[in-house]
Design a protein around this motif. Structure first.
Motif: not given
Ligand code: IMP
Length: 431
Positions: A276-279, A347-349, A359-366
């Motif tokens: 699982e986890g962000p990708f 890069a990311y938007d 970024p480290t924060a899970a909500d920002e990663q999402a």
């Protein structure tokens, strides 16, 4: 360079086994410094396939010392089985060519049971998708100062005291999870039995390695998993329970950080992840299926289908910095053969802002969405290429762009699982 660290620069499964094996030809010692048998390294040598989980990849080569360092968590029953399997393939494994650090914590059956029980009890969203091998619970015991270590196997009274300390913690926990309590006498017997097989390999690894270093021997530090699974710098909590990055090589065997001369990052030409986890660059379409099928993206340890996506240069730039990677080995370029267009995340938007790191924060990663750059693909085959001249122009352009974006040069290019299908740019061991 005398000593080289090899680390995965993505979420693991970058093809470290082949590169470590390739480099081990030039090394005298090959040392594992973290993780356990959650790793799966496949080596193909003259068409013969070796699947390693706990043993260092150098073990299949004659005349090398393989070392399991204290940063590893070791399942002794698994190790003995793996030794038997590899021996049956004609490889010699003795205390002369395999050493285990005396201060290595042992994975007990109760660790695997706890790992699996937690995963089963977890609801969607809290599941980690572990390998179920007891890795996390064993590291918890290590930092909780209740682990049983290899050296403890040598003395009955110490072993009993260690078992008592461990069970004081585990039995109430098991009760709460509805698992049967561990029988003290049964566990002690089990450990006393395996001790006979493990102790011949036990050694003060820190001392042996420091002597080897002083004698000018070349040490290859073999990382497992990948930097994005690092307990501190990975996509927490969807990570493994050890430090995976290059700095761990020193503490994971007991050698000074100044002894590390070169860090080689293994990077797959696209991205995969198991569990699982962000990708951010995951592909849930035909392109993702195609990468998985062409790349045979199934876990060596669990057989699970790996999630696949485009190359994420922002993430690899980040892991190159965190591990101080000097050069990368780019693997599985041939899997990209035949794509009309290739995408690279640069890069990311995040809420309308461009971010050049995750970024480290899970909500920002999402909330991060990849910003892609498109490149033309190539129709020719790159499989088995052994020189730049064998590569189509667009494949070379892709590799060069990857180098620019991750701000790190390509040292090696791997074009098939076979050891010799490798293009050498910089030899990490060269003086
Ligand atoms: P654990 O290491 O078994 O606790 O699993 C934690 C996370 O790391 C899960 O997402 C696993 O799929 C992942 N993982 C552990 N070992 C490997 C590996 O060798 N390759 C890729 N992923 C791994």
């Amino acid at each position: 360079m005398a000593n080289v660290v090899v680390v995965g620069a993505q979420w693991g499964d970058e093809g470290k086994g082949k590169i470590v094996d390739w480099l081990s030809e030039r090394a005298d010692v090959i040392a594992r410094f973290q993780g356990g048998h959650n790793a799966g390294h496949t080596l193909v040598i003259d068409g013969k396939v070796y699947k390693l989980h706990a043993l260092p990849s150098g073990v299949v080569r004659g005349g090398k010392l393989s070392v399991i360092g204290n940063g590893v968590v070791l399942d002794p029953w698994h190790l003995i089985k793996e030794i038997e399997t590899i021996r049956a393939q004609g490889v010699e494994i003795t205390p002369e060519n395999l050493m285990i650090a005396e201060n290595t914590p042992l994975i007990l059956p109760l660790h695997g049971e706890l790992d699996r029980a937690r995963e089963e009890a977890a609801s969607a969203g809290t599941k980690i998708g572990t390998t179920g091998r007891g890795i996390g619970p064993c590291y918890e015991d290590k930092v909780g100062r209740r682990a049983i270590r290899v050296a403890d196997l040598a003395d009955k009274a110490t072993l009993e005291a260690r078992v008592d300390r461990a069970l004081q913690h585990h039995n109430p926990l098991r009760k709460g999870l509805g698992i049967e309590e561990v029988d003290r006498a049964g566990l002690i017997d089990l450990l006393a039995e395996i001790a006979k097989e493990i102790l011949p390999y036990a050694a003060p690894v820190w001392k042996v390695l420091n002597e080897k270093r002083k004698a000018g021997k070349r040490i290859l530090f073999e990382g497992a998993q990948g930097s994005l699974l690092d307990i501190d710098f990975g996509t927490y909590p969807y990570v493994t329970s050890s430090n995976v990055i290059a700095g761990q090589a020193a503490t994971g065997v007991g050698i000074g950080p100044g002894s590390i001369d070169y860090v080689l990052g293994i990077v797959k030409a696209y991205t995969t992840r198991v569990g699982e986890g962000p990708f951010p660059t995951e592909l849930l379409d035909d392109d993702g299926e195609r990468l998985g099928t062409r790349g045979h993206e199934f876990g060596t340890t669990t057989g699970r289908k790996r999630r696949c996506g485009w190359f994420d240069a922002a993430l690899v730039r980040q892991t190159c910095a965190i591990s101080g990677i000097n050069g990368i080995s780019l693997t599985k370029l041939d899997v990209l053969d035949g794509f009309e267009t290739l995408k690279i995340c640069v890069a990311y938007d995040l809420d309308g802002q461009r971010l050049d790191y995750l970024p480290t924060a899970a909500d920002e990663q999402a909330r991060c969405t990849p910003i892609y750059e498109e490149m033309p693909g190539w129709q020719e085959s790159t499989e088995g290429a052994r020189s730049w001249a064998d590569l189509p122009a667009n494949a070379i352009k892709y590799v060069k762009r990857v180098e620019e974006l991750i701000e790190c040069p390509v040292a090696l290019l791997s074009t098939s699982p076979e050891r010799d299908d490798t293009i050498l740019v910089t030899d990490p061991f060269a003086d």
